[in-house]
Scaffold this motif. Structure first.
Motif, PDB file in Angstrom:
ATOM      1  N   LYS A  86       0.843  -1.205   0.000  1.00 51.52           N
ATOM      2  CA  LYS A  86       0.000   0.000   0.000  1.00 51.52           C
ATOM      3  C   LYS A  86       0.874   1.250   0.000  1.00 51.52           C
ATOM      4  O   LYS A  86       1.768   1.402   0.808  1.00 51.52           O
ATOM      5  N   ASP A  87       0.618   2.132  -0.957  1.00 54.23           N
ATOM      6  CA  ASP A  87       1.315   3.412  -1.110  1.00 54.23           C
ATOM      7  C   ASP A  87       2.777   3.273  -1.523  1.00 54.23           C
ATOM      8  O   ASP A  87       3.561   4.219  -1.382  1.00 54.23           O
ATOM      9  N   ALA A  88       3.178   2.092  -2.034  1.00 56.06           N
ATOM     10  CA  ALA A  88       4.562   1.932  -2.497  1.00 56.06           C
ATOM     11  C   ALA A  88       4.869   3.009  -3.535  1.00 56.06           C
ATOM     12  O   ALA A  88       4.123   3.176  -4.504  1.00 56.06           O
ATOM     13  N   PRO A  89       5.969   3.767  -3.354  1.00 63.86           N
ATOM     14  CA  PRO A  89       6.260   4.868  -4.280  1.00 63.86           C
ATOM     15  C   PRO A  89       6.455   4.433  -5.726  1.00 63.86           C
ATOM     16  O   PRO A  89       6.065   5.147  -6.641  1.00 63.86           O
ATOM     17  N   PHE A  90       7.076   3.259  -5.941  1.00 57.12           N
ATOM     18  CA  PHE A  90       7.288   2.756  -7.289  1.00 57.12           C
ATOM     19  C   PHE A  90       6.782   1.330  -7.381  1.00 57.12           C
ATOM     20  O   PHE A  90       6.942   0.534  -6.455  1.00 57.12           O
ATOM     21  N   LYS A  91       6.177   1.005  -8.500  1.00 57.26           N
ATOM     22  CA  LYS A  91       5.688  -0.343  -8.742  1.00 57.26           C
ATOM     23  C   LYS A  91       6.856  -1.275  -9.024  1.00 57.26           C
ATOM     24  O   LYS A  91       7.828  -0.896  -9.690  1.00 57.26           O
TER      25      LYS A  91
END
Length: 827
Positions: A125-130
């Protein structure tokens, strides 16, 4: 050394033996830790702690680093705690950071210490980059939730007890000693994320762990000073190549960290990249020659005697910010498709650890997919409420709009939504809608009656938007009042079933279905599951605690949560046992795993010297030879766990094990493998007994009351038959002597009887097992029932309508001891 090990593991994923899996990825991956070397030289330095630390008391720490010390002396602990408190004043996280620290005698002579993240996570959740990996401490900070569980560490470290250490905190380290606080600060920096996945092996360099292309948030910053390109830019540096090796050994690597550069007079900080790659040191340290004896010296690759550095330094702190300790979050609901074209309203809020640069806020859009027609709209906080707004009025005839949102902060960082824009973009289309909503839901496995409402969570999405999501359900086949779900965030909807817990009891069966209707004029709708199918689960209760427990599983039982496991007599077995799903499944998808489990609903009060024994068959994928529980190559496993928190968290009672723990199991598992699936089936001749000391693992103590869980872990690839458990005995030898029932407490009536008679037993003072047997005139047993863990009283009706008239003998036993025999006449 770190990176060579990584390459060997990756390579082995391609050339495994036929009995092992050919492909293996994990959601959380482990890599060997970076190390800190002793330079052997006297390098006098005195850098005091940062102002953050000096100005803050322990009560105002912005993080909580919890350390389990193994083997440390009191003076080493005190110095260690001092270093921990410095980091706690620098980083910020709502989640506790758990660290394991070992006082080791096995590190190389010139190694002061080593430390690294226990695991890494991506796409949380809310990871800056995939698809990029973040050390667990950062991932949990961003997601604001436990990811690897309260029973696992977030960092694991080793420090050499063979070094001549200075344990003072006053910076006055003599020329003959190494400053312990400095080394602990250095290693915690690695554990908090100053590390990654780059490696060199022979003539190639690369990055990844099990899957080429895996990279950490730190790896994203690394660039070559000669080319000015990111090392993870595959358009310039193809992974696992000689070109990448040359870049890693170029003596010209830098961290493209905007915040670190801002604190370094605009220059990107230089990383340690010697001409010969040094596993454990290269890339993930600052360059010694550039920063020795400066306020940025802490994270250089070697420490000298008399070198007391008690501040990570502005460059390190800037890099830590950019790998995820300080972030920009763009919050908005992307506008949906429209049946009738009209103005598109953007309402965007921004969360940032540094002040936003309001000159950088834009919606950048295109009507031809960013081929040539590109324009932008400034986002403005019109109402001074922190919501940045813009309105886009599409020109007549426009079929679609592609766009992304851009935000920057005063430190020069720019964040977009989507994160990889313009390679990835949001879009809006115009025109009639005939697309049904999409529903996703993990079926409820069971509901535990613990005072909380019975809830449900669903993901519902639609290109035009969701109008309604609701649930229909029945209890034991009786329809109940449907109820709607409320949008919680993004596409997530949740709600509570419209039944009070007081009206539920153990064993009730709930069946349900989920419906979604979109916001189109056509009211497109979706049902999950499709057709007339339903999801179902059972209501479960936690019973009163007991000191001992036994079960031979020859009768159905309400004592276990029956979801992934069940009690029955399987093919190849002589009687009943507790069985996992046969065969159990593997997801067949990278970074996905499955836990199958059941737990005993009777809490156990642990006693000194308490043991648990059971017979079992374990046919789950064995790990590589010599691998052990916790290793990366220890694939599927079974484990017995306990919980003092009624299932909120679980800790091992005994380390996990697999088919490799018994020669007969491993041989049977490997006997018939097709496409990574073992087709071998379990049978009673494969039973082995296991005895577990319930206190030996150290996670529980005498007097604790725990639930006991049996769990089968299945990783992404390869699977087999599963697990069977029989003849479970828990602390039976520790049970207090039970009072034998008096004959007068047992009533058998009527006598004579016509088709059935009753047995009433009262005065049962503690949990007992009661066996009732009925024999005919010739001594043949015509009826038997066993009631386990009976307390208070028992009423049992015995139907002998299928028997001819005559004399019968009734025998009642308590815990194996005969209490009453009585003759009855059937008319």
């Amino acid at each position: 050394m770190m990176n060579k090990v990584v390459f060997i593991l990756i390579f082995s994923a391609v050339v495994l033996s036929a009995s092992a899996q050919q492909k293996k990825y994990k959601q959380g991956v482990k890599v060997p830790c970076p190390v800190c070397y002793a330079s052997g030289k006297v390098e006098r330095a005195q850098i005091p702690p940062p102002k953050d630390f000096l100005l803050k008391s322990g009560e105002n720490a912005t993080a909580d680093i919890q350390v389990d010390y193994i083997g440390f002396t009191p003076e080493a602990k005190n110095a260690f705690a001092y270093a921990v408190s410095i980091w706690e004043s620098i980083i910020a996280s709502e989640m506790p950071i758990r660290m394991k620290a070992v006082w080791s005698g096995s590190l190389d002579d010139n190694v002061l210490g080593s430390c690294g993240p226990e695991t890494y996570y991506s796409n949380f959740k809310d990871a800056p980059f995939k698809d990029r990996y973040y050390p667990v401490a950062i991932a949990e900070k961003i997601a604001k939730q436990e990811l690897n569980g309260a029973s696992r560490y977030d960092m694991e470290a080793n420090f050499s007890k063979n070094i001549d250490w200075y344990y003072g905190t006053d910076l006055n380290c003599p020329d003959t000693l190494y400053d312990f606080v400095s080394v602990v600060l250095h290693e915690i920096g690695h554990g908090l994320g100053f590390t990654g996945f780059f490696f060199v092996d022979d003539n190639v360099g690369g990055y990844g762990f099990f899957e080429y292309g895996d990279a950490t948030s730190f790896d994203l910053l690394v660039e070559n000073g000669l080319s000015g390109r990111q090392l993870v830019d595959t358009s310039f540096y193809e992974n696992v190549t000689n070109e990448l090796k040359r870049a890693l050994e170029s003596f010209s690597l830098f961290a493209n960290s905007p915040i670190a550069a801002k604190k370094n007079n605009g220059a990107n900080p230089r990383l340690y990249a010697p001409y010969s790659f040094d596993g454990g040191s290269s890339v993930y340290h600052l360059n010694d020659a550039t920063y020795d004896n400066s306020d940025n010296a802490l994270m250089t690759h070697a420490v000298g005697k008399a070198e007391a550095i008690h501040d990570p330094g502005p460059i390190t702190r800037g890099i830590m910010d950019d790998i995820g300790w300080r972030n920009i979050f763009i919050r908005f609901d992307p506008p949906k498709d429209m049946e009738v074209m009209g103005p598109i309203q953007y309402d965007i809020s921004v969360e940032s650890d540094y002040r936003i640069d309001e000159e950088t806020l834009y919606v950048i859009y295109s009507t031809d997919g960013f081929i040539s027609n590109i324009d932008s709209l400034a986002l403005v906080d019109l109402e001074d409420n922190g919501i940045y707004q813009a309105t886009l009025n599409p020109a007549p005839g426009t079929d679609s709009i592609s766009y992304y949102v851009q935000v920057g902060d005063v430190m020069g960082r720019v964040k977009t939504s989507p994160a990889l824009a313009p390679k990835e973009i949001h879009s809006i289309t115009f025109g009639p809608d005939n697309e049904d909503p999409v529903l996703e839901h993990a079926p409820i496995p069971y509901f535990l009656l613990m005072g909380q409402p019975m809830s449900i969570k669903v993901d519902a999405s639609d290109n035009l938007g969701i109008d309604t999501v609701y649930v229909t359900y029945s209890i034991n086949g009786v329809p109940q009042t449907p109820f709607g779900l409320t949008n919680e965030y993004s596409d997530t909807y949740s709600g509570d079933f419209t039944v009070s817990n007081e009206n539920l009891k153990d064993g009730d069966e709930i069946t349900y279905a989920i419906f979604a209707i979109d916001a189109s004029s056509a009211k497109n709708n979706t049902r999950l599951p499709s057709g007339k199918n339903t999801f179902s689960y059972k209501v479960e209760s936690i019973f009163d605690p007991v000191v001992s427990y036994t079960n031979d599983f020859n009768q159905s039982t309400a004592d276990f949560v029956i979801s992934d496991f069940d009690v029955y007599t399987a093919t190849g077995f002589e009687n009943g046992a507790l069985h996992s799903i046969h065969p159990y499944l593997s997801p067949g998808e990278d970074n996905v795993d499955i836990d199958y489990f059941t737990f005993l609903k009777r809490p156990i009060i642990l006693k000194e010297s308490g043991t648990m024994t059971y017979d079992e068959v374990v046919l789950v994928e064995p790990g590589e030879l010599l691998s052990k529980y916790g290793d990366d190559e220890f694939w599927d496993y079974v484990i017995v766990e306990g919980s003092k928190t009624f299932g909120e968290s679980w800790l091992p009672l005994y380390d996990g094990y697999d088919s490799g723990s018994k020669i007969a199991w491993r041989s049977k598992y490997n006997e018939n493998i097709v496409d990574q699936v073992s087709l071998s089936e379990g049978s009673s001749d494969l039973f082995f007994n296991r005895e577990i000391d319930l206190l030996n693992n150290g996670n529980f103590a005498a007097g604790d009351t725990i639930l006991i869980r049996f769990r089968l872990y299945s990783d992404p690839y390869a699977s087999g038959w599963g697990w069977a458990i029989d003849n479970l005995i828990i602390q039976q030898g520790l049970a207090a002597e039970t009072k034998v029932l008096d004959r007068g407490e047992i009533m058998v009536y009527p006598n004579p009887f016509n088709s059935s008679f009753a047995i009433d037993i009262s005065g049962i003072e503690r949990l007992v097992d009661i066996q009732i047997e009925v024999f005919d005139l010739f001594g043949r047993k015509v009826y038997e029932v066993v009631k386990q863990d009976v307390f208070g009283e028992l009423k049992e009706n015995i139907d002998l309508s299928d028997q001819t008239g005559g004399m019968f003998l009734v025998k009642v036993s308590e815990n194996g001891k005969t209490v009453l025999t009585k003759k009855l006449i059937k008319n």
